[in-house]
Write a protein that holds these residues in place. Structure first.
Motif, PDB file in Angstrom:
ATOM      1  N   ALA A  99       0.978  -1.004   0.029  1.00 50.63           N
ATOM      2  CA  ALA A  99      -0.152  -0.008  -0.126  1.00 50.63           C
ATOM      3  C   ALA A  99       0.854   1.180  -0.168  1.00 50.63           C
ATOM      4  O   ALA A  99       0.536   2.227  -0.611  1.00 50.63           O
ATOM      5  N   ALA A 100       2.020   1.250   0.784  1.00 54.09           N
ATOM      6  CA  ALA A 100       2.934   2.381   0.778  1.00 54.09           C
ATOM      7  C   ALA A 100       3.594   2.729  -0.540  1.00 54.09           C
ATOM      8  O   ALA A 100       3.770   3.853  -0.911  1.00 54.09           O
ATOM      9  N   VAL A 101       3.720   1.577  -1.400  1.00 53.59           N
ATOM     10  CA  VAL A 101       4.223   1.891  -2.744  1.00 53.59           C
ATOM     11  C   VAL A 101       3.003   2.223  -3.741  1.00 53.59           C
ATOM     12  O   VAL A 101       3.482   3.125  -4.404  1.00 53.59           O
ATOM     13  N   ILE A 102       2.046   1.362  -3.795  1.00 50.68           N
ATOM     14  CA  ILE A 102       1.054   1.464  -4.664  1.00 50.68           C
ATOM     15  C   ILE A 102       0.479   3.186  -4.572  1.00 50.68           C
ATOM     16  O   ILE A 102       0.250   3.761  -5.639  1.00 50.68           O
ATOM     17  N   GLY A 103       0.108   3.290  -3.344  1.00 50.23           N
ATOM     18  CA  GLY A 103      -0.399   4.767  -3.097  1.00 50.23           C
ATOM     19  C   GLY A 103       0.120   5.806  -4.010  1.00 50.23           C
ATOM     20  O   GLY A 103      -0.400   6.503  -4.672  1.00 50.23           O
ATOM     21  N   PRO A 104       1.472   6.208  -3.641  1.00 50.88           N
ATOM     22  CA  PRO A 104       2.110   7.187  -4.294  1.00 50.88           C
ATOM     23  C   PRO A 104       2.345   6.945  -5.906  1.00 50.88           C
ATOM     24  O   PRO A 104       2.359   8.026  -6.809  1.00 50.88           O
ATOM     25  N   LEU A 105       2.442   5.843  -6.294  1.00 48.57           N
ATOM     26  CA  LEU A 105       2.642   5.499  -7.612  1.00 48.57           C
ATOM     27  C   LEU A 105       1.075   5.745  -8.523  1.00 48.57           C
ATOM     28  O   LEU A 105       1.202   6.438  -9.298  1.00 48.57           O
ATOM     29  N   ILE A 106       0.118   5.433  -7.938  1.00 47.37           N
ATOM     30  CA  ILE A 106      -1.120   5.794  -8.524  1.00 47.37           C
ATOM     31  C   ILE A 106      -1.481   7.233  -8.469  1.00 47.37           C
ATOM     32  O   ILE A 106      -1.773   7.764  -9.576  1.00 47.37           O
ATOM     33  N   GLY A 107      -1.149   7.959  -7.576  1.00 43.99           N
ATOM     34  CA  GLY A 107      -1.122   9.319  -7.500  1.00 43.99           C
ATOM     35  C   GLY A 107      -0.272   9.911  -8.527  1.00 43.99           C
ATOM     36  O   GLY A 107      -0.906  10.927  -8.975  1.00 43.99           O
ATOM     37  N   ALA A 108       0.782   9.550  -8.597  1.00 39.94           N
ATOM     38  CA  ALA A 108       1.905  10.073  -9.693  1.00 39.94           C
ATOM     39  C   ALA A 108       1.108   9.864 -10.996  1.00 39.94           C
ATOM     40  O   ALA A 108       1.144  10.691 -11.961  1.00 39.94           O
ATOM     41  N   GLY A 109       0.619   8.775 -11.291  1.00 40.07           N
ATOM     42  CA  GLY A 109       0.116   8.442 -12.726  1.00 40.07           C
ATOM     43  C   GLY A 109      -1.075   9.203 -12.742  1.00 40.07           C
ATOM     44  O   GLY A 109      -1.202   9.814 -13.838  1.00 40.07           O
TER      45      GLY A 109
END
Length: 395
Positions: free
Chosen positions: A137-147
């Motif tokens: 979750a700590a990795v996916i959250g920022p990645l989705i926000g960046a995308g």
């Protein structure tokens, strides 16, 4: 922060960004009491510094256009550095990366914006992992926000570019409309001057000329008759009045057409020719027996056409040809420039066709016809055919 409020959509996006940053700063402040006192104080200072720098965007917008890009880059870089300090102290500060993504994509150069988003995302993931432990979750959250931010940022940039192009197009259209209105007023004034000149010539001037002839005949019939001096004085007065009337008629005639349309076109060709560049040639009869308002309109059409040639055609040679044959007068403007597609120029996207539209409207007012023969790479030939109305004569 440089931002052009071209539409209410942009205003809404800007207000939304302000509200989002304010809300996230409040969230960070709320979390500060849970930190040790030294870290809480440092975090509060960084929050206040972040807010002050963010509000200073109002001053960045006032920077001259030549230095605005550099000022905006320095401004957003300062925000990013303050954010790095905050995210080291408070994990919730990582959420501020989302509005920072939009600022990076909007303010930084095209290639640097996405790079800044990637680096910021990596810092946010690392900070969350150090504070809360690394997890999916700590990795996916920022990645989705960046995308999502990248997609929205690219869409916003395309929308802003289209709005700017439409605004420029509208400004050019309004400017052309004003120039056309001014030209039409000028043409109307010149036409009225020409009409007055003809009317005065056909009434007052002709009447004075007839009076002068009659008095001269009376003077010669009986030169020794008593009172002949009064007749002579009346004849001389009529002659002086006739000379003044003809001078007044000449004043009413448009100065550029004092010597006729052909000479006016030759002067236009000399003025528009560029040594080593565009060469304008004229083919016109020495004298053209045309109404003054028609001569004025044809001169204005030729001026607009040659202006288009100079601005857009990149031509080395242009010709102006005038022929008056019976009931029709034909003006041809040809050049050896790059040419264009008339169908494209006539469409709504033809930004360079305002001059051509103005010519077409002027021709329509003369009850004439306009033919544009052009194609990319083979020059342009513009043919104007208008009816020749009977002239009242010149003084």
């Amino acid at each position: 922060m440089s931002h052009s409020a071209l539409t209410p959509v942009f205003v809404g996006l800007r207000v939304g960004l302000h509200v989002l940053i304010a809300g996230l700063l409040v969230l960070v402040v709320v979390r500060l009491p849970a930190l040790p006192p030294p870290a809480a104080v440092a975090g509060l200072v960084l929050v206040l510094l972040f807010a002050v720098v963010y509000v200073s965007s109002a001053f960045v917008r006032r920077v001259p256009e030549a230095r605005r890009r550099a000022a905006a880059t320095a401004w957003v870089t300062a925000l990013a550095l303050i954010w790095v300090g905050l995210v080291i102290l408070v994990p919730e500060a990582a959420y501020l990366s989302f509005p920072l993504f939009f600022l990076f994509l909007h303010l930084l150069p095209r290639w640097l914006g996405p790079v800044a988003v990637v680096v910021t995302t990596a810092i946010a993931i690392l900070a969350l992992g150090l504070h809360q432990g690394f997890s999916v979750a700590a990795v996916i959250g920022p990645l989705i926000g960046a995308g999502v931010a990248i997609l929205l940022g690219l869409g916003y940039r395309a929308l802003a570019q289209e709005a700017a192009e439409r605004e420029a197009l509208l400004a050019e259209l309004l400017s052309t409309r004003d120039r056309l209105a001014e030209t039409e007023r000028e043409q109307g004034a010149l036409a009225e001057r020409a009409r007055l000149a003809r009317e005065i010539h056909d009434t007052v001037a002709q009447g004075l000329s007839s009076i002068q002839l009659l008095l001269h005949a009376a003077e010669r019939a009986d030169p020794d008759r008593p009172g002949i001096e009064h007749v002579r004085l009346a004849r001389e007065t009529a002659a002086d009045s006739l000379a003044e009337t003809r001078a007044f008629i000449r004043e009413l005639t448009p100065p550029a057409l004092d010597a006729g349309l052909g000479e006016a076109l030759r002067r236009l060709a000399e003025a528009q020719s560029v040594p080593g560049g565009l060469r304008v040639e004229v083919e016109a009869p020495p004298s053209l027996d045309l109404p003054m308002d028609l001569q004025t309109a044809l001169l204005r059409i030729a001026q607009g056409a040659i202006a288009n040639v100079r601005q857009h055609a990149r031509a080395s040679r242009a010709t102006l040809t005038v022929q008056a044959d019976g009931d029709e007068t034909v003006l041809v403007v040809a050049d050896d420039g790059v040419g264009f597609d008339p169908a494209v120029a006539a469409g709504p996207g033809g930004a360079d066709s305002f001059g051509l539209r103005a010519i077409a409207e002027r021709v329509a007012q003369l009850d004439g016809a306009l033919d544009v023969d052009s194609a990319p790479g083979r020059g342009t030939r513009l043919t104007v055919t208008v009816p020749t109305r009977a002239t009242g004569g010149d003084a």
